[in-house]
Design an enzyme around this catalytic site. Sequence first.
Site, PDB file in Angstrom:
ATOM      1  NE  ARG A  83      -2.542   1.021   3.527  1.00 31.84           N
ATOM      2  CZ  ARG A  83      -3.249   0.744   4.634  1.00 31.84           C
ATOM      3  NH1 ARG A  83      -4.479   0.297   4.541  1.00 31.84           N
ATOM      4  NH2 ARG A  83      -2.714   0.900   5.824  1.00 31.84           N
ATOM      5  CE  LYS A 185      -2.732   4.630   7.032  1.00 26.83           C
ATOM      6  NZ  LYS A 185      -4.186   4.632   7.220  1.00 26.83           N
ATOM      7  CD  GLU A 221     -11.958   5.673   4.093  1.00 27.77           C
ATOM      8  OE1 GLU A 221     -11.895   5.196   5.251  1.00 27.77           O
ATOM      9  OE2 GLU A 221     -11.120   5.443   3.216  1.00 27.77           O
TER      10      GLU A 221
HETATM   11  C1  LIG Z   1      -5.275   3.846   7.473  1.00 25.19           C
HETATM   12  C2  LIG Z   1      -6.682   4.106   7.079  1.00 25.19           C
HETATM   13  C3  LIG Z   1      -7.703   3.137   7.235  1.00 25.19           C
HETATM   14  C4  LIG Z   1      -7.474   1.825   7.908  1.00 25.19           C
HETATM   15  O1  LIG Z   1      -6.567   0.993   7.257  1.00 25.19           O
HETATM   16  P1  LIG Z   1      -5.936  -0.245   8.027  1.00 25.19           P
HETATM   17  O2  LIG Z   1      -4.970  -0.812   7.045  1.00 25.19           O
HETATM   18  O3  LIG Z   1      -7.036  -1.180   8.321  1.00 25.19           O
HETATM   19  O4  LIG Z   1      -5.299   0.290   9.266  1.00 25.19           O
HETATM   20  C5  LIG Z   1      -8.980   3.458   6.774  1.00 25.19           C
HETATM   21  N1  LIG Z   1      -9.260   4.656   6.234  1.00 25.19           N
HETATM   22  C6  LIG Z   1      -8.319   5.615   6.096  1.00 25.19           C
HETATM   23  C7  LIG Z   1      -8.688   6.911   5.489  1.00 25.19           C
HETATM   24  C8  LIG Z   1      -7.006   5.356   6.505  1.00 25.19           C
HETATM   25  O5  LIG Z   1      -6.075   6.309   6.353  1.00 25.19           O
END
Ligand SMILES: *Cc1c(COP(=O)(O)O)cnc(C)c1O
Length: 340
Positions: A83, A185, A221
Amino acid sequence: MSNKIDIDWENLGFSYIKTDLRYVSVWKDGKWDDGVLTEDNLLHISEASTALHYGQQCFEGLKAYRRKDGIVQLFRPDQNANRMNNSCKRLLMPEIPVEKFIDACKQVVKANDHFVPPYGTGATLYLRPFVIGVGDNIGVKPAPEYIFCVFCVPVGPYFKGGMKPVNFTIADYDRAAPHGTGAQKVGGNYAASLYPHELAVKRGFADCIYLDPATHSKIEEVGAANFFGITHNNEFITPNSPSILPSITKYSLLYLAKEYLKLDVYERDVLIDNIDEFKEAGACGTAAVITPIGGIEYKEKLHVFHSETEVGPITKKLYDTLYGIQLGDVEAPQGWIVEV
Ligand SMILES: *Cc1c(COP(=O)(O)O)cnc(C)c1O
């Protein structure tokens, strides 16, 4: 360096603590160096770094868990590496070889072993890998150099005294554009979420839910976590959209719902006008695993799912299964666990 530490594990929150060592690697002249562990928790970077001006940066979040037998394990770190590379590609930053990423995480956990909370405390060691564009630059273009760093912080149990549902409201703002960086991210998405988060909290909600930025009719989200719902027919449903950040927790729950709980699972649109199709709902991510959603405020009405005070049975089962795997108490699917 502290060899003895006195931490009240059960009452730890989610705050920065300077641990002993962090990993730093530099990309220069087209390649990453080998990386070092350092006691220095300050970065000395050019005032003209792209990370500071143009948001050329991304991050990850994962945890190390101490098992009953004392061994420390990581949960699916290869998924975080992939990721992060996807985020790097989108922002024209150099990718990190998956092996280098996992090795950096392992080095940091090993070097801070006495900060890894004991089994049974509910506390864990949170790892924060990140990549930033650095070096002298002023125009809008990719940086000449990059830093990849991994540091760690012991964090407390998300729910002190057990899982509790919380309520959310619908945001009046978007966190990402339809073809923007919602699926990466990157810090910019978080900067955009600070204000809507504060508005929701001021009104007594845990956070806000973001609808799809093109039509504002579908759930995307839940704050900085993904959404899932359990329908009245016991299906596990999670939204599908190119502007959702692909949560590793979410995809793990989807797999477990299908393979361990034998539910039908679907990634599809979740219409906010059809929210009553769910009897249970939750937000999922590394920090809490699952935050049960008590209710969602929409058009001045609170739509309650299972209960505002009790966790639904399927949500509880999903949580126990995934958290059990992360702690080494439940057998993991092939390839999910990496011992440090
Ligand atoms: C990091 C994140 C998540 C959760 O991802 P995980 O890999 O399950 O920790 C969900 N939504 C957003 C916007 C994120 O930045």
